[in-house]
Design a protein around this motif. Structure first.
Motif, short mmCIF file in Angstrom:
data_model
loop_
_atom_site.label_atom_id
_atom_site.label_comp_id
_atom_site.label_asym_id
_atom_site.label_seq_id
_atom_site.Cartn_x
_atom_site.Cartn_y
_atom_site.Cartn_z
N VAL A 85 -20.90 108.87 -48.66
CA VAL A 85 -21.83 108.23 -47.73
C VAL A 85 -21.60 106.73 -47.71
CG1 VAL A 85 -24.26 107.82 -47.19
CG2 VAL A 85 -23.55 110.02 -48.13
N MET A 86 -21.46 106.18 -46.51
CA MET A 86 -21.30 104.75 -46.30
C MET A 86 -22.51 104.27 -45.51
SD MET A 86 -18.27 102.69 -44.25
CE MET A 86 -17.11 103.95 -44.68
N LEU A 87 -23.05 103.13 -45.87
CA LEU A 87 -24.18 102.55 -45.13
C LEU A 87 -23.62 101.69 -44.01
CD1 LEU A 87 -26.47 101.55 -48.14
CD2 LEU A 87 -26.56 103.62 -46.73
N LEU A 88 -24.04 101.99 -42.77
CA LEU A 88 -23.52 101.28 -41.60
C LEU A 88 -24.65 100.82 -40.69
CD1 LEU A 88 -20.59 103.67 -40.56
CD2 LEU A 88 -20.43 101.56 -41.89
N CYS A 89 -24.46 99.67 -40.04
CA CYS A 89 -25.39 99.22 -39.02
C CYS A 89 -25.15 100.07 -37.76
CB CYS A 89 -25.18 97.74 -38.70
SG CYS A 89 -23.59 97.35 -37.92
N GLY A 90 -26.01 99.94 -36.79
CA GLY A 90 -25.92 100.76 -35.58
C GLY A 90 -24.60 100.66 -34.86
N SER A 91 -24.09 99.43 -34.65
CA SER A 91 -22.84 99.29 -33.90
C SER A 91 -21.64 99.82 -34.68
CB SER A 91 -22.62 97.83 -33.48
OG SER A 91 -22.60 96.98 -34.60
N CYS A 92 -21.60 99.61 -35.98
CA CYS A 92 -20.49 100.15 -36.79
C CYS A 92 -20.57 101.67 -36.85
CB CYS A 92 -20.51 99.54 -38.19
SG CYS A 92 -20.00 97.81 -38.24
N HIS A 93 -21.79 102.21 -36.95
CA HIS A 93 -21.98 103.66 -36.98
C HIS A 93 -21.50 104.29 -35.67
CE1 HIS A 93 -24.39 107.38 -36.45
NE2 HIS A 93 -24.01 107.57 -37.69
N THR A 94 -21.87 103.70 -34.55
CA THR A 94 -21.45 104.22 -33.24
C THR A 94 -19.93 104.17 -33.11
OG1 THR A 94 -23.52 103.53 -32.23
CG2 THR A 94 -21.66 103.89 -30.75
N SER A 95 -19.33 103.07 -33.50
CA SER A 95 -17.88 102.92 -33.42
C SER A 95 -17.16 103.96 -34.28
CB SER A 95 -17.48 101.51 -33.87
OG SER A 95 -16.10 101.38 -33.95
N LYS A 96 -17.61 104.13 -35.51
CA LYS A 96 -16.97 105.07 -36.43
C LYS A 96 -17.11 106.50 -35.92
CE LYS A 96 -17.01 107.71 -40.36
NZ LYS A 96 -17.63 109.02 -40.50
N THR A 97 -18.31 106.85 -35.44
CA THR A 97 -18.56 108.20 -34.95
C THR A 97 -17.74 108.50 -33.69
OG1 THR A 97 -20.78 108.13 -35.89
CG2 THR A 97 -20.38 109.80 -34.20
N THR A 98 -17.64 107.53 -32.80
CA THR A 98 -16.85 107.70 -31.57
C THR A 98 -15.38 107.94 -31.90
OG1 THR A 98 -18.39 106.29 -30.36
CG2 THR A 98 -16.20 106.60 -29.39
N HIS A 99 -14.85 107.17 -32.84
CA HIS A 99 -13.44 107.36 -33.22
C HIS A 99 -13.22 108.71 -33.88
CE1 HIS A 99 -13.22 103.04 -32.45
NE2 HIS A 99 -11.91 103.21 -32.37
N ALA A 100 -14.17 109.15 -34.71
CA ALA A 100 -14.04 110.46 -35.37
C ALA A 100 -14.06 111.59 -34.35
CB ALA A 100 -15.16 110.65 -36.39
N LYS A 101 -14.94 111.48 -33.34
CA LYS A 101 -14.99 112.50 -32.29
C LYS A 101 -13.69 112.54 -31.51
CE LYS A 101 -19.97 112.59 -31.42
NZ LYS A 101 -21.04 112.27 -30.46
N ALA A 102 -13.14 111.36 -31.22
CA ALA A 102 -11.88 111.29 -30.47
C ALA A 102 -10.74 111.92 -31.27
CB ALA A 102 -11.55 109.84 -30.12
N ARG A 103 -10.70 111.67 -32.57
CA ARG A 103 -9.66 112.28 -33.42
C ARG A 103 -9.78 113.80 -33.43
NH1 ARG A 103 -10.80 108.03 -36.83
NH2 ARG A 103 -12.10 109.34 -38.15
N ARG A 104 -11.05 114.28 -33.54
CA ARG A 104 -11.27 115.73 -33.53
C ARG A 104 -10.83 116.33 -32.21
NH1 ARG A 104 -15.59 115.09 -36.52
NH2 ARG A 104 -17.08 114.86 -34.83
N ALA A 105 -11.16 115.67 -31.12
CA ALA A 105 -10.79 116.17 -29.78
C ALA A 105 -9.27 116.17 -29.60
CB ALA A 105 -11.45 115.34 -28.69
N ALA A 106 -8.60 115.17 -30.15
CA ALA A 106 -7.14 115.08 -30.02
C ALA A 106 -6.44 116.22 -30.77
CB ALA A 106 -6.66 113.74 -30.53
N LYS A 107 -7.04 116.68 -31.86
CA LYS A 107 -6.45 117.77 -32.63
C LYS A 107 -6.50 119.09 -31.86
CE LYS A 107 -7.38 116.01 -37.26
NZ LYS A 107 -8.10 116.25 -38.51
N VAL A 108 -7.51 119.21 -30.99
CA VAL A 108 -7.65 120.46 -30.21
C VAL A 108 -6.49 120.61 -29.25
CG1 VAL A 108 -9.10 121.62 -28.51
CG2 VAL A 108 -10.16 120.46 -30.46
N TRP A 109 -6.08 119.52 -28.64
CA TRP A 109 -5.01 119.58 -27.64
C TRP A 109 -3.71 119.46 -28.35
CZ3 TRP A 109 -7.02 121.28 -23.42
CH2 TRP A 109 -8.34 120.96 -23.11
#
Length: 109
Positions: A85-109
């Protein structure tokens, strides 16, 4: 069989109407029940007490802090391990989550 020079493309009317996307509504965001559980809240409170209410990525203070799983639960991360667990502010949390979703989506294709 037609050669390339002889091939002719035809447009066929599908009969489907165009979709008006201007009336589309984004569904309201919901919180996963896990993050509302007593167990998660206790772990998060303990982590914040140890580390302080500081974003571990940018150092921001005086803002809402999120407990973010480093190795996401969807990817098999440990649910209650403070090391995951990492403690993140709202903007860092959004950025990290967006990148993780993009990586997951890229693995599907």
């Amino acid at each position: 069989m037609a050669t390339r020079k002889q091939a002719v493309l035809r447009c066929i009317n599908s009969g489907l109407a165009a979709l008006d996307t201007s009336i589309a509504r984004v569904p309201p965001k919901t919180t996963d029940a896990f993050y509302l559980s007593k167990e998660w809240r206790a772990v998060l409170a303990s982590i914040i007490k140890q580390r302080g209410r500081v974003c571990q990525r940018c150092g921001r203070t005086g803002c809402r802090i999120f407990g973010d799983h480093i190795h996401e639960l969807k990817d098999g991360g440990a649910r209650f391990d403070p090391k995951n667990v990492m403690l993140l502010c709202g903007s860092c949390h959004t950025s990290k989550t967006t990148h993780a979703k993009a990586r997951r989506a890229a693995k599907v294709w």
